[in-house]
Every structure is written in structure tokens, then in C-alpha cells.
Design a protein around this motif. Sequence first.
Motif, PDB file in Angstrom:
ATOM      1  N   VAL A 381       0.995  -1.167   0.048  1.00 16.97           N
ATOM      2  CA  VAL A 381       0.163   0.010  -0.078  1.00 16.97           C
ATOM      3  C   VAL A 381       0.964   1.285   0.012  1.00 16.97           C
ATOM      4  CG1 VAL A 381      -1.590   1.172   1.283  1.00 16.97           C
ATOM      5  CG2 VAL A 381      -1.935  -1.261   1.007  1.00 16.97           C
ATOM      6  N   GLY A 382       1.965   1.169   0.618  1.00 16.22           N
ATOM      7  CA  GLY A 382       2.852   2.416   0.709  1.00 16.22           C
ATOM      8  C   GLY A 382       3.484   2.819  -0.440  1.00 16.22           C
ATOM      9  N   TRP A 383       3.982   1.363  -1.348  1.00 20.25           N
ATOM     10  CA  TRP A 383       4.442   1.672  -2.663  1.00 20.25           C
ATOM     11  C   TRP A 383       3.379   2.155  -3.890  1.00 20.25           C
ATOM     12  CZ3 TRP A 383       3.215  -0.615  -7.061  1.00 20.25           C
ATOM     13  CH2 TRP A 383       3.908  -0.330  -8.212  1.00 20.25           C
ATOM     14  N   VAL A 384       1.953   1.774  -3.636  1.00 18.63           N
ATOM     15  CA  VAL A 384       1.153   2.188  -4.446  1.00 18.63           C
ATOM     16  C   VAL A 384       0.847   3.775  -3.977  1.00 18.63           C
ATOM     17  CG1 VAL A 384      -1.385   2.117  -4.855  1.00 18.63           C
ATOM     18  CG2 VAL A 384       0.014  -0.118  -4.742  1.00 18.63           C
ATOM     19  N   THR A 385       0.903   4.199  -2.831  1.00 22.72           N
ATOM     20  CA  THR A 385       0.643   5.435  -2.345  1.00 22.72           C
ATOM     21  C   THR A 385       1.686   6.250  -2.961  1.00 22.72           C
ATOM     22  OG1 THR A 385      -0.562   4.664  -0.582  1.00 22.72           O
ATOM     23  CG2 THR A 385      -0.056   6.997  -0.511  1.00 22.72           C
ATOM     24  N   ASP A 386       3.051   5.880  -2.755  1.00 24.21           N
ATOM     25  CA  ASP A 386       3.952   6.774  -3.286  1.00 24.21           C
ATOM     26  C   ASP A 386       4.124   6.775  -4.779  1.00 24.21           C
ATOM     27  OD1 ASP A 386       5.169   7.734  -0.903  1.00 24.21           O
ATOM     28  OD2 ASP A 386       6.699   6.041  -0.784  1.00 24.21           O
ATOM     29  N   THR A 387       3.777   5.839  -5.452  1.00 22.78           N
ATOM     30  CA  THR A 387       3.794   5.579  -6.798  1.00 22.78           C
ATOM     31  C   THR A 387       2.694   6.332  -7.683  1.00 22.78           C
ATOM     32  OG1 THR A 387       5.100   3.701  -6.766  1.00 22.78           O
ATOM     33  CG2 THR A 387       4.155   4.099  -9.007  1.00 22.78           C
ATOM     34  N   TYR A 388       1.462   6.145  -7.153  1.00 22.06           N
ATOM     35  CA  TYR A 388       0.364   6.356  -7.957  1.00 22.06           C
ATOM     36  C   TYR A 388      -0.391   7.721  -7.136  1.00 22.06           C
ATOM     37  CZ  TYR A 388       1.171   2.494 -10.604  1.00 22.06           C
ATOM     38  OH  TYR A 388       1.882   1.563 -11.446  1.00 22.06           O
ATOM     39  N   GLY A 389      -0.272   7.941  -5.867  1.00 20.37           N
ATOM     40  CA  GLY A 389      -0.833   8.886  -5.095  1.00 20.37           C
ATOM     41  C   GLY A 389      -1.669   8.394  -4.065  1.00 20.37           C
ATOM     42  N   ALA A 390      -2.026   9.505  -3.137  1.00 17.09           N
ATOM     43  CA  ALA A 390      -2.863   8.858  -1.911  1.00 17.09           C
ATOM     44  C   ALA A 390      -4.284   8.770  -2.207  1.00 17.09           C
ATOM     45  CB  ALA A 390      -2.829  10.156  -1.081  1.00 17.09           C
ATOM     46  N   ARG A 391      -4.880   9.045  -3.308  1.00 23.30           N
ATOM     47  CA  ARG A 391      -6.138   8.803  -3.675  1.00 23.30           C
ATOM     48  C   ARG A 391      -6.129   7.230  -4.263  1.00 23.30           C
ATOM     49  NH1 ARG A 391      -9.781  12.981  -3.162  1.00 23.30           N
ATOM     50  NH2 ARG A 391      -8.703  14.928  -3.237  1.00 23.30           N
TER      51      ARG A 391
END
Length: 445
Positions: A381-391
Motif C-alpha cells: 500500500v505504501g508503494w502504491v501510495t508513493d507511486t500513484y498518489g494517496a487517492r
Amino acid sequence: MSSASEPAEVATEPEEPITKRGTFSSLKVRNYRLFAGGQVVSNTGTWMQRIAQDWLVLSLTGSSAAVGITTALQFLPMLLFGLYGGVIADRYAKRTLLLITQATMGLLGLALAVLTLSGTVEVWHVYLIAFLLGLATVVDNPTRQAFVVEMVGPQDVRNAVSLNAANFQTARIIGPAVAGVLIAAVGSGWAFALNGVSFIAPLTALMLMRESELHRIPRVPREKGQLREGLRYVAGRPDLIWPIVLVGFIGTFGYNFPIWLTAYVDDVYHAGAGTYGLLNTLMAAGSLLGALLAARRGTTRMRMLVGCALIFGVLEAAAALSPAFWLFAALLVPIGLFGLTFNTTANSSVQLATDPAMRGRVMSLFLMVFMGGTPIGAPIVGWVTDTYGARVGFLSGGLVSVGAAVVVGLVLARIGNLRVKVDLHRGKGHPLIAFVPREKLTAAA
């Protein structure tokens, strides 16, 4: 109390009205009053440390993934050793175990305070202490869960579990608010120091308890194969295994709020620690309301478990897509309410369906999949959030929760030979949508 030979409770939906108890009925028990008082103090300190820890890591690294790694390390021991914690909880006196684990966690809080206040703290220090806290939690969590029955007896387990959650969420309201002020005024170190000192309260409460008033459960003697025995017990009980599976998916992917909220505050709204504390407080307010409502319920149902998980996921997705800060913040309240109701329903259902001699091992498995999945989910989830944004990160967690609720709900309905019934002419106390045995629908047709 259910045993391994009794039929699973997923087969039917009880039709009797839900009984209600006094919201604070468990507090009539002296030992539980002491326990609850000590826990609200230490839980407040724990939430202060969580907020300060997340903000410290973000300040040191500037990375949401680093916050995810910290969270993962704190829950990794539960994934690796969680089942052994349950075996220990079943073998030894729970009050003694809690004295040891609570003292250990207080000392670790003080150690992090010394490092931070001295200006020598580095991110690897936070990682290490998070991991050591996780090791203490391996024994503390299943022991604390199983100790509830010993304090209040089986008749008040649901109420006590809900009040424990209300206790925790009260602390979650106070802790982040205090932490936000402390971080802004004097830095994270004093939040860690106050957390360490706060453990004096539960230690004192445990020592003041009257052992003669505990509901004694015989300890399990040391034998080979006890871990496998616990796993076989759960595997043979659909009313245990499927709620635990649902808890695992939502715990792994749906409860990563430290990652999402820090990212929203930092990247989306460009705010500071005060806003982060506010968002946590709003979610905690909803969770507290959910806990108090759950405390009045005398029974729990599988449809409530699945329904709360489904609504929780939908609300997360809605919050992720919210165009304005005020709407995002407002949605955190019902997210907290339904998330907490789901958690307490799953917890009390599993505890009451479990044989007392197995309770430590079953609850360790419950906690292992709920908390131990975080080392898997948090970095992803941290990687997805960093890569694609918080939303996108928040949306992904909500969609996984929705999918898990739908699949598990269908599986439980199939196992119980149930179908969905929609009653447009329902009377008071009867749900619009309910699971009923297939034979009833056939007869009605």
C-alpha cells in the motif's frame, strides 16, 4: 460454549430479537474496572506514540513507504510468531504474562524518548524499536484478549470486548490531539516519554486485582503438537475460519490509515501534524460511537459482520474520491464507526464460539491474520501510495475490502445453504434484506 463437535453457527440466521444489555454492564466487575482504567491511560500514551512515530519517520525520510515499513516491522513478529503467542497464553497465568509484556512496552517507549530527546535518533532506531514492540505484542495481544473472559465471565464477553474497543477509541481521540500539540510545541520525544510513563497505570491495575474473583480457566499443560491442534480446530469450524479470513483481508489492505492519512496531509492538503491529529481524531470519534453501540448488543450475527465489512470498503472508496477536504474528513467518522463495529463483531463472535482451552491459540490466529498481514499489506500500500498518489492508494484498500466482503458473504451463505430474501413489507424489528434457509424460500414459492 461451543466445542469442536458442535455444528457451525453459520448455518442459520437467528430470528429471535437481539437482546440488549446495559452499555457499561461489564464495569460492575471490580477487576474489569481496574483493567479498563489502566488501559485507557496506556492506550492514550500508545496513540500519542503512534502519531509521533509516524510523523518522526516522515520527517526523517520524507517517504510514505518508510512509514509503511515502520508499520510492517511492528506487525511482522505477529505474522512470524503469532501462533506461538497463543500457545504461551494458554499455558501460563495471563495476569503474570500481562505484567511482563506491559512493562516491556513501557521501557521501549522510554528508550525511544531518550534517543529522540538527545537528538541522536535515526530511522533505523525507530525500525528496531517498532520490531521489539511487535515481539512484546505477540504475547500481549492474545493474552489480553483471552483475559477478558477471566475477568467478566462468558455472559459479558461481548459487552467487555466492545467496551475495550470504546476504551481504545477514547484514547485514540485524546492521544492524537495531545500528540499534535506536543509535536508542534516541543517535538516527538516528549510524546514517547509520556507513553513510557503511561504504562504505570495498567501495571498498577493488574497488581490490585483480586485473583479470587477471576473466572479461572484451567491452563493447558505443555505438550507437543499444541500449535497444530489449534490450527486443526479452526480449520474444522467454518464459523471461525471464514470470519478470520475476512478479518485477514481487511486487516492487511483496509486498515493502513497511518500511510494514507500521512500521505493525504503531506501531499494532497499540504498541511502539518495538527491536521494529521485532527483526521485521526475524527476517525476515532466514529469508532467510539460504533463501540458504544456494539456494547448494547447481546448477540452478534454473521450478516452484520459481512455487512459492516462491505459498507466499510464502500466508504473508503468514497473518501478516496472525495473532491474536498471537508467531505474527506467527514467520511472518516462513519469509516471509523463501521470499521470498529466489524472488528468487535468478529472478535466477540470468534471468542464465544471457541472452547476455553483453545481460546488463546484461536485468538492468536485471529490477531495474526488481522495484524500480521500488515507486513505484507503496508509496504504494498505504501508503494502504491508513493507511486500513484494517496487517492489511488486509499481507493485500492477500499476495493479489496469490498471484494473480500462479497466473496466471504457468498461462501458463508453457500455453506449455510442460505439465500437472500428481500421483504418489502417488513414489520418493526425485521430487516429488509436477510439470509434465510433455501427451504423456506422454496416453501414460500
